[in-house]
Write an enzyme that holds these catalytic residues in place. Structure first.
Site, PDB file in Angstrom:
ATOM      1  CB  VAL A 152      -0.968   0.021   1.208  1.00  0.00           C
ATOM      2  CG1 VAL A 152      -2.009  -1.084   1.082  1.00  0.00           C
ATOM      3  CG2 VAL A 152      -0.210  -0.108   2.526  1.00  0.00           C
ATOM      4  CB  SER A 153       0.677   4.401  -1.854  1.00  0.00           C
ATOM      5  OG  SER A 153       0.525   3.719  -3.085  1.00  0.00           O
TER       6      SER A 153
END
Length: 211
Positions: A10-11
């Site tokens: 996930v960023s």
């Protein structure tokens, strides 16, 4: 004995990886073999990905939710794909589209499969590059339109007028207390919900207009 792994990215730290995690568990991947990075996909300098890379061996399988979870630089994605599937002799399965993204199918076809995989990955790289160009073009067009309309780009400028009513009340109520050292600067910042640079900018402006 071959192992099955899961890789999740996930960023940002605020994003929740639970959806991807559920998919891995549904595929029977043990929790201890699921690697999670909370980082940008711009390159592969990610701690958990590096660890996964080190433990992968011949015959192992890696599940990934979607190809962009592996990374967003598709030239590097292709390089990593080939390293894992050809040098390490492990396999990658992308859950978003298992029909296309399953390296085992190419492996089973031998030399012809490798040729098809190369063509497929090259096409993927071209499509991704075209998409990046479109995104950059749309961004440039959007900025040009905003500028022509006189809109301010970036973060809104912080000043006395942009403070909320609550912040203005806190400023007028506590300014003299702060000057008289009844409260510290840190306490005053907390009351105003401002960071240090913004705090001193607002106080300076407040003093300039005569309080």
């Amino acid at each position: 004995m071959a192992n099955v792994y899961g890789y999740i990215r996930v960023s940002t730290k605020e994003q929740n990886e639970q959806r991807q995690l559920n998919k891995m568990i549904d595929k029977g991947v043990e929790a201890r073999r699921i690697f999670v990075d909370k980082a940008s996909g711009k390159d592969f300098n990610r701690p958990q990905y590096k660890t996964l890379r080190r433990v992968l061996g011949e015959g192992d399988i890696v599940y990934i939710d979607a190809l962009d979870r592996m990374g967003r630089n598709y030239d590097e994605v292709i390089s990593e794909w080939k390293y894992i599937t050809r040098e390490l002799q492990a396999d990658i399965i992308v859950l978003e589209n298992e029909t296309l993204f399953d390296s085992r199918k190419f492996r089973e076809m031998g030399d012809m499969g490798r040729l098809m995989e190369d063509q497929f990955l090259s096409l993927l790289s071209y499509v991704a590059d075209q998409e990046r160009k479109k995104i950059r073009q749309r961004q440039a067009e959007g900025i040009a339109v905003a500028k022509s309309e006189g809109k301010h780009l970036g973060r809104p400028q912080l000043n006395l007028d942009t403070l909320s009513d609550k912040q203005r009340d806190a400023l007028t109520t506590n300014y003299s207390r702060w000057k008289n050292k009844e409260i510290t600067g840190v306490e005053f910042m907390m009351l105003l919900d401002l960071k240090k640079n913004s705090f001193y900018k607002i106080v300076k402006e407040y003093e300039a207009v005569g309080q």
